[in-house]
Design an enzyme around this catalytic site. Structure first.
Site, short mmCIF file in Angstrom:
data_model
loop_
_atom_site.label_atom_id
_atom_site.label_comp_id
_atom_site.label_asym_id
_atom_site.label_seq_id
_atom_site.Cartn_x
_atom_site.Cartn_y
_atom_site.Cartn_z
N CYS A 100 25.25 -47.84 29.57
CA CYS A 100 24.32 -47.91 28.44
C CYS A 100 23.35 -46.74 28.45
O CYS A 100 22.73 -46.46 27.43
CB CYS A 100 23.60 -49.25 28.44
SG CYS A 100 22.98 -49.67 30.06
N GLU B 216 27.47 -46.53 19.55
CA GLU B 216 27.57 -46.32 20.99
C GLU B 216 29.02 -45.97 21.33
O GLU B 216 29.94 -46.62 20.83
CB GLU B 216 27.14 -47.60 21.72
CG GLU B 216 26.92 -47.37 23.19
CD GLU B 216 26.38 -48.61 23.92
OE1 GLU B 216 25.65 -48.43 24.88
OE2 GLU B 216 26.69 -49.74 23.51
N LYS C 184 27.08 -66.21 35.09
CA LYS C 184 28.43 -66.09 34.55
C LYS C 184 28.82 -64.62 34.59
O LYS C 184 28.18 -63.79 33.94
CB LYS C 184 28.53 -66.60 33.11
CG LYS C 184 29.98 -66.73 32.69
CD LYS C 184 30.21 -66.57 31.21
CE LYS C 184 30.10 -65.15 30.75
NZ LYS C 184 31.19 -64.24 31.23
N GLU D 126 19.22 -56.75 28.32
CA GLU D 126 19.38 -55.30 28.51
C GLU D 126 20.67 -54.94 27.79
O GLU D 126 21.75 -55.39 28.17
CB GLU D 126 19.43 -55.01 30.01
CG GLU D 126 19.11 -53.57 30.34
CD GLU D 126 20.36 -52.73 30.40
OE1 GLU D 126 20.62 -52.01 29.41
OE2 GLU D 126 21.07 -52.78 31.40
P1 ADP Z 1 30.77 -55.63 26.51
O1 ADP Z 1 30.97 -54.90 25.23
O2 ADP Z 1 30.04 -54.89 27.55
O3 ADP Z 1 31.97 -56.36 27.00
P2 ADP Z 1 29.67 -58.17 25.88
O4 ADP Z 1 28.31 -58.41 25.36
O5 ADP Z 1 30.81 -58.64 25.06
O6 ADP Z 1 29.69 -56.65 26.15
O7 ADP Z 1 29.84 -58.77 27.34
C1 ADP Z 1 28.82 -58.83 28.28
C2 ADP Z 1 28.79 -60.20 28.89
O8 ADP Z 1 28.49 -61.13 27.86
C3 ADP Z 1 30.11 -60.67 29.52
O9 ADP Z 1 29.84 -61.46 30.65
C4 ADP Z 1 30.69 -61.53 28.42
O10 ADP Z 1 31.55 -62.52 28.90
C5 ADP Z 1 29.45 -62.17 27.85
N1 ADP Z 1 29.59 -62.66 26.46
C6 ADP Z 1 30.26 -62.10 25.44
N2 ADP Z 1 30.20 -62.88 24.34
C7 ADP Z 1 29.45 -63.96 24.67
C8 ADP Z 1 29.02 -65.14 23.99
N3 ADP Z 1 29.32 -65.35 22.72
N4 ADP Z 1 28.28 -66.04 24.68
C9 ADP Z 1 27.96 -65.84 25.97
N5 ADP Z 1 28.33 -64.76 26.66
C10 ADP Z 1 29.06 -63.82 26.03
#
Ligand code: ADP
Length: 475
Positions: free
Chosen positions: A278, A379, A168, A244
């Protein structure tokens, strides 16, 4: 989306738009997938796993080599797409495409080095054989900040190991993901071996990944909060997990280091990807003896960094990903200022011609950072370099370790024993010693503490996708 070897719409038929963060312009539209689509992708990967896991390492290497060749041939188009979709300057996009492609080539080679062991036993009539086998279907979730290399860093080792995969992509950068999956399609990946799901709401997809019995491993790159949640859920179903996550990298300049050289390194590193990395340095600890020269050099260097649309020549810093990112950075800088920090360069949102449609924050230097400031712990993920002046050399490692994160750290010194003691004493997974780029497809990348579990890259990276099987043979 790419499911079972075919490009597909979402089951619901829904789509969402993708915008250029430098201009706000809509640059594409992709399927808005849901749980049904994720489940279909997992089913395809599960179906494909049997035959794919039985191919020889040489066949799997061939696919990865072909994909690497296509990535290399298409590197200009990929870099341009990345700059339009993610915002980083074109030169940085080209560097990422090359870095991303390296994972495919390196793991094409490593596929052929997955070997077991023949162990002696205390019993004369017994032999032990240790066999490595692919874990099974891998579910991967990737972020927007490195929209190509974060995919290949997972796909290279997973495919080399003999796993099939469902990925995804981040909602901000699905077009780069599609370009990579097109490369795998063109390289001849059998149906179901690689599957891509795009979605505006990641939650239902994450839920399928963490709960579907057919998924044997979840690999995630993104924020610590989401990583902890997903790791907990996946581990609850006894899936293998690697995550990560965020970082808060210290950058230590010892009194014996050349402060000007160190400042040049810090400036080059800090503004990569607008600070949206990061491993970006979040705390620059400079010894008081070199502080003036260090800060003066940073003032000059940062003053020269040009912000703007990454497609234009000479741009050093592109936009941030969205408005929330700008607000977070502005909040940290304003908080530091209100608590007594100086902001000799930048410190504001960029507006006016060339900036108004996008999400720009000025390349910024903050000095006099103290423990009470948000920026000291949170961060940043933006183009802000925070400087902390220290006096006690014996305390600086403890100061650097004073964080829940443990991803990257940087050290400048000319003294070998200082370098070695600091390398051993820092609780971080990746340490650059007089080096601002300690990353490579050949090297294990990953963090300690709140920065994650597991490693990507190197031979450690493929171990994450392998089960270890023991055979005891009575002869
Ligand atoms: P960032 O702050 O880098 O956007 P996220 O952790 O929100 O960090 O996003 C990183 C990835 O995790 C993206 O692909 C996002 O769609 C996915 N993501 C965010 N929230 C969820 C969730 N609750 N379940 C699954 N994937 C998620």
């Amino acid at each position: 989306m790419f499911i079972n070897g075919e490009w597909a719409d979402a089951a619901s038929g829904a789509t969402f738009d993708v915008t250029n963060p430098a201009t706000g312009e809509v640059i594409g539209s992709v399927p808005d997938g849901g749980a049904d689509d994720a489940t279909a992708a997992v089913a395809a990967a599960d179906e494909a796993f049997g035959p794919w896991s039985q191919t020889t390492a040489y066949e799997r290497a061939d696919l990865l080599y072909r994909a690497w060749e296509l990535m290399t041939e298409r590197s200009t188009q990929l870099a341009e797409l990345m700059t339009r979709e993610q915002g980083k300057p074109l030169k940085a996009s080209s560097a990422e495409v090359k870095y991303g492609a390296d994972f495919l080539r390196w793991y094409a080679e490593e596929a052929k080095r997955v070997a077991g062991e023949w162990l002696p036993s205390a019993r004369a009539d017994q032999r032990f054989l240790v066999l490595k086998q692919p874990v099974g279907v891998v579910a991967a979730i990737t972020p927007w900040n490195y929209p190509i290399s974060m995919l290949t860093r997972k796909m290279g080792p997973a495919l080399a190991a003999g796993c099939t995969l469902v990925l995804k992509a981040a909602e901000a950068t699905p077009l780069c993901a599609r370009a990579i999956f097109q490369i795998f399609a063109d390289a001849g990946a059998p149906a179901g071996v690689v599957n891509l799901v795009t979605a505006l709401d990641p939650k239902p997809i994450g839920e399928v990944f963490c709960t579907d019995e057919r998924v044997r491993k979840v690999t995630f790159t993104g924020s610590t909060a989401v990583g902890k949640m997903l790791a907990g859920k996946a581990a609850g179903n006894l899936k293998r997990v690697s995550v990560e996550l965020g970082g808060h990298a210290p950058f230590i300049v010892y009194p014996d280091a050349d402060p000007v050289h160190a400042a040049k390194g810090a400036a080059a590193l800090k503004f990569l990807n607008s600070g949206q990395a990061c491993i970006s340095p979040n705390r620059l600890y400079v010894h008081e003896s070199g502080a003036e020269a260090f800060v003066d050099t940073l003032v000059q260097r940062i003053g020269r960094v040009k912000a703007g649309n990454g497609m234009n020549d000479g741009i050093g810093v592109g936009p941030l990903v969205n408005e929330a990112a700008v607000a977070k950075v502005a909040n940290q800088v304003d908080d530091a200022r209100s608590k007594g920090a100086d902001v000799p360069v930048g410190g504001e949102r960029l507006t006016g011609e060339g900036f108004d449609g996008g999400h720009f924050y000025a390349p910024t230097l903050v000095t006099g950072v103290t423990d009470e400031m948000l920026i000291r712990r949170e961060e940043t993920f933006g183009p802000v370099a925070p400087v902390i002046t220290y006096s006690d050399v014996d305390q600086v490692v403890a100061m650097a370790n004073d964080t829940n994160y443990g991803l990257a750290a940087y050290v400048y010194t000319q003294n070998l024993s200082t370098a070695m003691r600091t390398f051993e004493g820092l609780r971080f997974g990746i340490i650059g010693i007089n080096d601002v780029n300690p990353t490579s497809a050949a090297a294990p990348f990953g963090g300690m503490g709140d920065s994650g579990l597991g490693r990507e890259g190197g031979h450690e990276g493929i171990a994450e996708y392998l089960e270890v099987k023991l055979g005891g043979f009575a002869i």
